[in-house]
Design a protein around this motif. Structure first.
Motif, PDB file in Angstrom:
ATOM      1  N   UNK A 278       0.543  -0.973   0.285  1.00 24.22           N
ATOM      2  CA  UNK A 278      -0.036   0.043  -0.034  1.00 24.22           C
ATOM      3  C   UNK A 278       0.756   1.126  -0.172  1.00 24.22           C
ATOM      4  N   UNK A 279       1.538   1.076   0.755  1.00 27.90           N
ATOM      5  CA  UNK A 279       2.875   2.403   0.885  1.00 27.90           C
ATOM      6  C   UNK A 279       3.872   2.341  -0.584  1.00 27.90           C
TER       7      UNK A 279
ATOM      8  N   UNK B 157       2.629   2.616  -3.191  1.00 27.76           N
ATOM      9  CA  UNK B 157       1.945   1.971  -4.584  1.00 27.76           C
ATOM     10  C   UNK B 157       1.783   3.486  -5.633  1.00 27.76           C
TER      11      UNK B 157
ATOM     12  N   UNK C 132       5.577   5.289  -4.707  1.00 27.00           N
ATOM     13  CA  UNK C 132       6.664   5.195  -5.106  1.00 27.00           C
ATOM     14  C   UNK C 132       7.820   4.238  -4.426  1.00 27.00           C
TER      15      UNK C 132
END
Lengths: 326, 326
Positions: free
Chosen positions: B246-247, B249, B251
């Motif tokens: 999720x982080x 996504x 970057x």
């Protein structure tokens, strides 16, 4: 002094001194290898760097070469702490009016948001993002980079540890921003990597325009070569020293901390424009009932630059193209 | 393998290998000087470190010395990215019931909050804070430390880059927390420096307890020598791989990224207790109409430890005293 970091195989880059007029650069490796190391040992290294900078700016530094903004990454290529403020209350006021937001601000306390420092992008790097549906926006900001600031420092003590000033484009994905704000925990998908100007400069390079802990100069923003706005940094509602002291209330801030101002925004935005799309779209929504300006499409180019009273570029320009991620 | 970072004059410490039983350590300087450097070059250095670790754990490493948890700082003494999750939904549910909070969560999307990485505290360091009025609390958490994770990685790809697992006490100042949450921008004064366990370990050290991208072991918390709780990591509502994806996504996540689980919390909290004060106070508020347990006073000691099925400590203990800041 003006500093840049050459792209190398090292994740911290290689420290360069850049001449006052941004035309030439010279390696600082003989004195200190990286900007992070300099920030941790400022008093030890800065006198010799100052001598080299004066020689470079006078055209007398051996080994000087033409400065290429495409060859550098962010002045501090990565940071152990990056905090972004929203220190121009005018910006928040416009956004809240246009979109009926209810941000519960505490009077007198600035909005600050903790951010990632593991990867910054350089001033001429293409900027990849996955989809235009994410509503890509930009935010032109000033930023300071500090030495060590102890827990409980006053605004004056904190300001005395501001070593460098620079500019950034705080790229924002608006589709995710309102959702993440409403959860309360700050930004994740709304704020991918930030993009910094070619050089960071000591505050004395700003002359009288470094005043009241603020950069009292215009942030000149253009989109695809056309003027977008030039709001001035003097309307910041807190000084950088005040913001740093609030951060340091119950913790130390270590050398290499970066603090952004938030998007530069002025009360006379009808004349000076904005430094981000969301604000222009908010102004349009208030005036016309709907936004007229599109978010950033793939292939567009944004440019951010700050000039002094003589018209000389201080930090060099961020000028970068937005592209579809692989 | 088990790693620690000796306190030295360098802000990155000096990398140590620690024996499986935590009794002995040996310098890793002959292979790689710091944990950050190892994380950036894992494949290059880890085979030789593995050999040294096996020798150390067998009592056959030249130069080995008794391991002292008071001599080390956090395994990764500072990080370019520290993100904390709130991945045990049970914790949020109790807090919302007790205090009538309205956190607008998006179903299926975990709460993550970007945090500072410029200064972590070691497992036996005194913890200074300015005033008891800030309502000092603790949060016992698991954390992972990663290699490079590219933009758009899947949960499986992200999980394969989890290099190390550790524990932390995510110290929280509750007086500031609700105010800052209501502003939407995450934590500043509510979350001063975090405190990490003595060692970080490769996932294989957890055996079968590293399962489903989670640490399926009890987080044992005691306050002034008395049991406070022992909730288990298996009830995490997202795996670490899912949270990292999720982080990532839009970057890249660079080597040395730390991701915390959020305070460990179980649905059977009547039996297993809690890993933070706020949750116990919430449970008391629901049961009795008011909280009965005090926030942390100066002079109190908190302890966090995780044991395997054989009763052996995996990460060593965080055991630290809270004191008034100078």
């Amino acid at each position: 002094m003006k500093f840049a970091s050459l792209k190398t195989s090292s994740r911290d880059g290689a420290l360069l001194l850049v001449s006052r007029d941004l035309s030439h650069a010279v390696s600082a490796a003989g004195i200190v290898p990286t900007l992070q190391s300099l920030l941790e040992n400022w008093d030890e290294f800065s006198p010799r760097l100052e001598d080299l900078y004066q020689a470079l700016s006078a055209g007398k530094a051996p080994g000087a070469f033409a400065f290429d903004p495409a060859a550098v990454t962010a002045p501090l290529p990565r940071a152990h702490q990056f905090v972004d403020a929203s220190a121009f209350l005018n910006h928040g006021d416009i956004m809240e009016r246009a979109f009926n937001l209810t941000v519960k601000k505490t009077p007198g306390i600035a909005v600050l948001v903790q951010r990632q420092g593991d990867e910054f992008r350089g001033p001429r790097d293409d900027y990849p993002f996955p989809t235009e549906e994410d509503q890509c926006d930009f935010e032109g900001e000033f930023a300071v980079i500090t030495g060590d600031i102890g827990m409980g420092s006053t605004p004056e003590e904190a300001e005395s540890q501001i070593r460098l000033v620079t500019i950034l484009n705080d790229v924002s994905m608006r589709k995710h921003l309102f959702r993440e704000l409403s959860m309360g925990f700050g930004f994740i998908n709304a704020k991918p990597a930030s993009v910094f100007g070619p050089v960071a400069v000591t505050p004395d390079e700003l002359g009288d325009a470094w005043a009241n802990g603020r950069v009292e100069l215009d942030m000149r923003v253009s989109r695809n070569g056309e003027w977008f706005g030039h709001p001035n940094g003097r309307e910041m509602d807190w000084s950088f020293g005040e913001l740093l002291a609030h951060l340091a209330y119950n913790r130390n801030l270590k050398a290499g901390t970066i603090l952004g101002s938030g998007t530069v925004s002025n009360r006379g935005y009808e004349q000076v424009g904005s430094a981000c799309l969301a604000e222009r779209r908010a102004v349009e929504t208030i005036a016309h009932g709907k936004a007229l300006t599109d978010f950033v499409h793939f292939g567009e180019t944004l440019r951010f630059e700050v000039k002094n009273a003589d018209g000389a570029s201080i930090f060099g320009a961020i000028e970068h193209r937005f592209v579809k991620a692989d």
